[in-house]
Design an enzyme around this catalytic site. Sequence first.
Site, PDB file in Angstrom:
ATOM      1  N   GLU A  40       0.857  -1.191   0.000  1.00 56.39           N
ATOM      2  CA  GLU A  40       0.000   0.000   0.000  1.00 56.39           C
ATOM      3  C   GLU A  40       0.887   1.232   0.000  1.00 56.39           C
ATOM      4  OE1 GLU A  40      -2.918   1.949  -0.642  1.00 56.39           O
ATOM      5  OE2 GLU A  40      -3.840   0.243   0.387  1.00 56.39           O
ATOM      6  N   GLU A  43       0.267   7.182   1.441  1.00 57.93           N
ATOM      7  CA  GLU A  43       0.659   7.378   2.835  1.00 57.93           C
ATOM      8  C   GLU A  43      -0.430   8.063   3.657  1.00 57.93           C
ATOM      9  OE1 GLU A  43       4.403   8.138   0.249  1.00 57.93           O
ATOM     10  OE2 GLU A  43       2.324   8.866   0.292  1.00 57.93           O
ATOM     11  N   SER A 102       8.417   5.195   5.124  1.00 54.27           N
ATOM     12  CA  SER A 102       8.327   6.634   4.856  1.00 54.27           C
ATOM     13  C   SER A 102       9.175   7.500   5.774  1.00 54.27           C
ATOM     14  CB  SER A 102       6.863   7.082   4.801  1.00 54.27           C
ATOM     15  OG  SER A 102       6.187   6.392   3.763  1.00 54.27           O
ATOM     16  N   CYS A 116       3.462   4.705   5.265  1.00 58.02           N
ATOM     17  CA  CYS A 116       2.739   3.975   4.233  1.00 58.02           C
ATOM     18  C   CYS A 116       2.479   2.547   4.703  1.00 58.02           C
ATOM     19  CB  CYS A 116       3.523   3.995   2.926  1.00 58.02           C
ATOM     20  SG  CYS A 116       5.212   3.360   3.082  1.00 58.02           S
ATOM     21  N   SER A 397      12.972   5.217  -0.884  1.00 61.18           N
ATOM     22  CA  SER A 397      12.581   6.333  -0.018  1.00 61.18           C
ATOM     23  C   SER A 397      13.732   7.317   0.075  1.00 61.18           C
ATOM     24  CB  SER A 397      12.229   5.835   1.392  1.00 61.18           C
ATOM     25  OG  SER A 397      11.007   5.128   1.408  1.00 61.18           O
ATOM     26  N   HIS A 417       8.777   8.843  -1.965  1.00 60.09           N
ATOM     27  CA  HIS A 417       8.588   7.416  -1.688  1.00 60.09           C
ATOM     28  C   HIS A 417       8.005   6.753  -2.930  1.00 60.09           C
ATOM     29  CE1 HIS A 417       9.546   8.185   2.477  1.00 60.09           C
ATOM     30  NE2 HIS A 417       8.761   9.237   2.398  1.00 60.09           N
TER      31      HIS A 417
END
Length: 538
Positions: A40, A43, A102, A116, A397, A417
Amino acid sequence: MVNIEIPKHYTASPSSVSETPHLTINREVAADLDSTNQFEGPEKLLEVWFSASATATPACAVSGGLKAVPSEVWKDMLDLVNCQVLSIIESEHVDAYLLSESSMFIFPHKLILKTCGTTTLLCGLPRILEIAALSAGFPHTVANLATGIAAAATPYRVFYSRKNFLFPDRQRGPHRSWRDEVKSLDKLFRGGSAYMIGKMNGEHWYLYLTEPNTLLTPPATPGRAETETKILELPGSKPVGLQGTEDAVGDQDETLEVLMTDLEEDNAKQFYLDHASTVAEGRYYQGTYKAKKERHLRLATITESNVESMGLDGKSPVRESGSHHQPEIDVFSNTSSENEELTASDDEDLFPTELTTEGHALGTIVSEASGLADIYPPSKYPDARIDAYLFTPCGFSANGVIPAPKGSSGTHYFTVHVTPEANCSYASFETNVPSRQTGRETAEVVEQIVSIFKPGRFSVTLFEAKPVAIVGEDSDTVTELRAMERQAAKKRSRMECIRGYRRVDRIVHELDGYELVFRYYERWDWEGGAPRLGEVGV
């Protein structure tokens, strides 16, 4: 030998130089990361302000405010969020924490936490209020015991936002739905407002914010109504007549966020470890060959210089007066590019393991090769530092700490990210570097960002503190405000024309002293069909 350390104009080793940002790496955590599973990317973003600016912190707060809190205290809080610290850039005005999911930015007066995956960001919020009270000394009250903390600092403002999730059924804790998140925030704060911006059956963005001088929620009372989420679908505005908020060191608060999905495959592959390692290997051996060749040329130059200094020809027999012949010297015999010594394999030709495994070294390579390092170039921001990390087998990141150029004050940030997998590709870019400081319009920055990822679609949110004329202000101030309004109108017009994309939605709203502009774009040649919504409506 090629230097594989993080370049000077990115993250720096701990330095004794005053005000120079420096990096601390948590190698123990970094050694055990993997991003193999479907992920996923969108964020959750939380901002908690404890004063209106870094210069307005109350007298009871400790010197340095939140920045004075030890990193170990923040790491314990992040355990509640289910993420860990990879590395930290420390600077005069802000500390940037690169996380396993993140980023976090700590200013003296505010905290920004962006996570995230299936992190439980809001589970860490009560602890943040407690840390601000007990470790940073901000004004506080005895906490509601139901939250499990001893004290809670009273925030100045709180903002929480996110894009609609791709895989909402995988979320945990209060993040299973927007309604649950609003309930969780209402348990802590009074007078919060919740919004859904965009189409219920299309790409949309959620926002929760409190009014200035936020009040904490008292113990729950039966029948207390929950905050209703307002749906903003059409352009409009709501005047509120509040003064704009100034951020640290007097800059108007401004946050730009670009949220991209459906990344072009060729652009996304540069964020895979195998691809980045191949790029690094090519650069490494090219640099090794060049360095070795230069070394041989320098040796030849030195040898030739020594021979000439004796008044001799490099290939002539060496003869001293009254003495016998000396051996013939060919000073160019070992400088040919065809010489085996230039291509021979030796210890210094071994490819470093740092450039074959996930970590900061490959993260720096990707920052350079992708063009992310050029968004705020070292030529203009020589003291900027980028802390980047590439994951296994893919994912990226980066945090950037951007001290203002000479003649300006303050330090700002950006964060990037990337989740490059085709079935859930996503990238985000966020910054609070003021557009007037860059010398470029916001649209130019957005175009540079989307050219790196080439998303099928993306949304842009621009959150700006809006100065409002106060009754009785002099004519010069009013004239200045009108000039700012004309400049803002020009900037808005330019944002309608992002090269290669058509603007689908535009929503403007004024929220307690801020202007929020949400725009949604799709690429002209995009043939991917309807967006993958995951989460529909509220």
